[in-house]
Write a protein that holds these residues in place. Structure first.
Motif, PDB file in Angstrom:
ATOM      1  N   PRO A 109       0.818  -1.231   0.000  1.00  0.00           N
ATOM      2  CA  PRO A 109       0.000   0.000   0.000  1.00  0.00           C
ATOM      3  C   PRO A 109       0.846   1.274   0.000  1.00  0.00           C
ATOM      4  N   ASP A 110       2.009   1.243   0.652  1.00  0.00           N
ATOM      5  CA  ASP A 110       2.826   2.453   0.753  1.00  0.00           C
ATOM      6  C   ASP A 110       3.850   2.534  -0.374  1.00  0.00           C
ATOM      7  N   TYR A 111       3.597   1.809  -1.444  1.00  0.00           N
ATOM      8  CA  TYR A 111       4.560   1.791  -2.541  1.00  0.00           C
ATOM      9  C   TYR A 111       4.676   3.177  -3.152  1.00  0.00           C
ATOM     10  N   GLY A 112       5.922   3.578  -3.402  1.00  0.00           N
ATOM     11  CA  GLY A 112       6.159   4.879  -4.013  1.00  0.00           C
ATOM     12  C   GLY A 112       6.818   4.718  -5.352  1.00  0.00           C
ATOM     13  N   GLN A 113       8.089   5.113  -5.424  1.00  0.00           N
ATOM     14  CA  GLN A 113       8.831   4.994  -6.675  1.00  0.00           C
ATOM     15  C   GLN A 113       9.348   3.562  -6.844  1.00  0.00           C
ATOM     16  N   PRO A 114       9.581   3.165  -8.108  1.00  0.00           N
ATOM     17  CA  PRO A 114      10.126   1.814  -8.325  1.00  0.00           C
ATOM     18  C   PRO A 114      11.455   1.634  -7.626  1.00  0.00           C
ATOM     19  N   ARG A 115      11.641   0.482  -7.023  1.00  0.00           N
ATOM     20  CA  ARG A 115      12.886   0.195  -6.325  1.00  0.00           C
ATOM     21  C   ARG A 115      13.942  -0.305  -7.324  1.00  0.00           C
ATOM     22  N   PRO A 116      15.204  -0.039  -7.050  1.00  0.00           N
ATOM     23  CA  PRO A 116      16.245  -0.457  -7.994  1.00  0.00           C
ATOM     24  C   PRO A 116      16.358  -1.975  -8.035  1.00  0.00           C
ATOM     25  N   ARG A 117      16.752  -2.479  -9.196  1.00  0.00           N
ATOM     26  CA  ARG A 117      16.938  -3.923  -9.364  1.00  0.00           C
ATOM     27  C   ARG A 117      18.139  -4.370  -8.540  1.00  0.00           C
ATOM     28  N   THR A 118      17.955  -5.424  -7.778  1.00  0.00           N
ATOM     29  CA  THR A 118      19.045  -5.901  -6.924  1.00  0.00           C
ATOM     30  C   THR A 118      19.980  -6.846  -7.670  1.00  0.00           C
ATOM     31  N   THR A 119      19.442  -7.572  -8.643  1.00  0.00           N
ATOM     32  CA  THR A 119      20.270  -8.496  -9.422  1.00  0.00           C
ATOM     33  C   THR A 119      19.905  -8.363 -10.887  1.00  0.00           C
ATOM     34  N   ASP A 120      20.848  -7.988 -11.713  1.00  0.00           N
ATOM     35  CA  ASP A 120      20.594  -7.821 -13.140  1.00  0.00           C
ATOM     36  C   ASP A 120      20.592  -9.167 -13.854  1.00  0.00           C
ATOM     37  N   ARG A 121      19.852  -9.254 -14.927  1.00  0.00           N
ATOM     38  CA  ARG A 121      19.894 -10.447 -15.764  1.00  0.00           C
ATOM     39  C   ARG A 121      21.270 -10.554 -16.398  1.00  0.00           C
ATOM     40  N   PRO A 122      21.820 -11.742 -16.438  1.00  0.00           N
ATOM     41  CA  PRO A 122      23.134 -11.918 -17.084  1.00  0.00           C
ATOM     42  C   PRO A 122      23.027 -11.664 -18.582  1.00  0.00           C
ATOM     43  N   PRO A 123      24.143 -11.379 -19.231  1.00  0.00           N
ATOM     44  CA  PRO A 123      24.103 -11.131 -20.676  1.00  0.00           C
ATOM     45  C   PRO A 123      23.724 -12.383 -21.445  1.00  0.00           C
ATOM     46  N   LEU A 124      23.258 -12.164 -22.675  1.00  0.00           N
ATOM     47  CA  LEU A 124      22.883 -13.303 -23.524  1.00  0.00           C
ATOM     48  C   LEU A 124      24.067 -14.207 -23.831  1.00  0.00           C
ATOM     49  N   SER A 125      25.272 -13.645 -23.719  1.00  0.00           N
ATOM     50  CA  SER A 125      26.464 -14.464 -23.972  1.00  0.00           C
ATOM     51  C   SER A 125      26.574 -15.614 -22.983  1.00  0.00           C
ATOM     52  N   ASP A 126      25.975 -15.459 -21.794  1.00  0.00           N
ATOM     53  CA  ASP A 126      25.977 -16.561 -20.832  1.00  0.00           C
ATOM     54  C   ASP A 126      25.222 -17.762 -21.388  1.00  0.00           C
ATOM     55  N   ARG A 127      24.084 -17.505 -22.034  1.00  0.00           N
ATOM     56  CA  ARG A 127      23.319 -18.606 -22.613  1.00  0.00           C
ATOM     57  C   ARG A 127      24.128 -19.297 -23.708  1.00  0.00           C
ATOM     58  N   ALA A 128      24.810 -18.474 -24.524  1.00  0.00           N
ATOM     59  CA  ALA A 128      25.646 -19.062 -25.572  1.00  0.00           C
ATOM     60  C   ALA A 128      26.783 -19.871 -24.960  1.00  0.00           C
ATOM     61  N   GLY A 129      27.316 -19.367 -23.840  1.00  0.00           N
ATOM     62  CA  GLY A 129      28.381 -20.102 -23.154  1.00  0.00           C
ATOM     63  C   GLY A 129      27.903 -21.432 -22.613  1.00  0.00           C
ATOM     64  N   ILE A 130      26.691 -21.450 -22.075  1.00  0.00           N
ATOM     65  CA  ILE A 130      26.112 -22.702 -21.575  1.00  0.00           C
ATOM     66  C   ILE A 130      25.964 -23.701 -22.711  1.00  0.00           C
ATOM     67  N   ASP A 131      25.445 -23.233 -23.842  1.00  0.00           N
ATOM     68  CA  ASP A 131      25.246 -24.125 -24.992  1.00  0.00           C
ATOM     69  C   ASP A 131      26.578 -24.685 -25.479  1.00  0.00           C
ATOM     70  N   ALA A 132      27.612 -23.836 -25.494  1.00  0.00           N
ATOM     71  CA  ALA A 132      28.921 -24.293 -25.972  1.00  0.00           C
ATOM     72  C   ALA A 132      29.515 -25.338 -25.029  1.00  0.00           C
ATOM     73  N   LEU A 133      29.403 -25.115 -23.726  1.00  0.00           N
ATOM     74  CA  LEU A 133      29.947 -26.064 -22.758  1.00  0.00           C
ATOM     75  C   LEU A 133      29.191 -27.389 -22.800  1.00  0.00           C
ATOM     76  N   LEU A 134      27.891 -27.315 -22.976  1.00  0.00           N
ATOM     77  CA  LEU A 134      27.107 -28.547 -23.079  1.00  0.00           C
ATOM     78  C   LEU A 134      27.485 -29.322 -24.335  1.00  0.00           C
ATOM     79  N   ALA A 135      27.695 -28.594 -25.438  1.00  0.00           N
ATOM     80  CA  ALA A 135      28.061 -29.265 -26.681  1.00  0.00           C
ATOM     81  C   ALA A 135      29.408 -29.966 -26.559  1.00  0.00           C
ATOM     82  N   ALA A 136      30.315 -29.365 -25.781  1.00  0.00           N
ATOM     83  CA  ALA A 136      31.664 -29.923 -25.668  1.00  0.00           C
ATOM     84  C   ALA A 136      31.744 -31.026 -24.613  1.00  0.00           C
ATOM     85  N   PHE A 137      31.072 -30.855 -23.485  1.00  0.00           N
ATOM     86  CA  PHE A 137      31.274 -31.776 -22.358  1.00  0.00           C
ATOM     87  C   PHE A 137      29.985 -32.331 -21.759  1.00  0.00           C
TER      88      PHE A 137
END
Length: 206
Positions: free
Chosen positions: A98-126
């Motif tokens: 009820p007392d919500y005011g301005q949006p609060r800052p994000r505490t944890t950002d989404r990792p970059p898309l390169s992380d997903r590509a890294g996961i795919d590469a590691l899975l393909a290799a090992f």
């Protein structure tokens, strides 16, 4: 037989005995040399086989070390993205107060898309088939979460997009359900990694 015949016979016997001794000694020497060569050949072959086995084991252990490092890196990236999704839900839940005011800052950002590509590469290799399937299930859960989050953002924009307007708690019901699914799939990835990394390694040959 006279004395001359006896003497001649004795000489002949002595000569033959000496000759047979020489022949026997030569034969024995050749036999020993052959046995020595065969023994050396066997030892050389065993040494070569042992070295090859040790090299093969060392190579397998290096691959196993790389696989373990890759699995832990996959788990780290999966956990990082999961924490970011949880943070997004927490921020939206805060907007239902009820007392919500301005949006609060994000505490944890989404990792970059390169992380997903890294996961795919590691899975393909090992990656094993089971771990790859687990990660794919987790990725599907993340996509489901993103779709629901995008729907909420669209609805919010359509309603005027007032950042000072509190959100309805019930409007987050589906998003929280998606979050629970993602958490479950993330735990399954962690269990699969733990199960595969605890398998025994090859034993070094003696």
């Amino acid at each position: 037989m006279d004395e001359l015949d006896v003497a001649v016979a004795a000489v002949i016997v002595a000569v033959l005995s000496g000759w047979s001794g020489i022949v026997l000694a030569a034969w024995s020497t050749k036999r020993n040399e052959k046995m020595t060569r065969e023994s050396l050949a066997v030892n050389e072959r065993l040494t070569r086989d042992t070295l090859a086995a040790n090299e093969r084991l060392a190579r397998e252990n290096r691959i196993e070390d790389k696989r373990a490092d890759s699995y832990l890196e996959i788990l780290r990236m999966v956990e990082r993205e999961g924490q970011a999704l949880g943070s997004a839900v927490t921020r939206l839940e805060a907007r239902t107060e009820p007392d919500y005011g301005q949006p609060r800052p994000r505490t944890t950002d989404r990792p970059p898309l390169s992380d997903r590509a890294g996961i795919d590469a590691l899975l393909a290799a090992f990656g094993s088939r089971d771990l790859t399937a687990r990660v794919e299930s987790w990725s599907a859960a993340v996509e489901q979460f993103d779709e629901e989050y995008a729907r909420l953002a669209f609805d919010w924009e359509q309603s005027g997009g007032d950042p000072n307007e509190p959100l309805d708690w019930d409007s987050l019901k589906e998003l929280r359900a998606c979050m629970r699914i993602e958490q479950h799939e993330r735990q399954e990835v962690a269990r699969q990694v733990a199960a595969e990394l605890t398998l025994p390694r090859p034993v070094r040959p003696s």
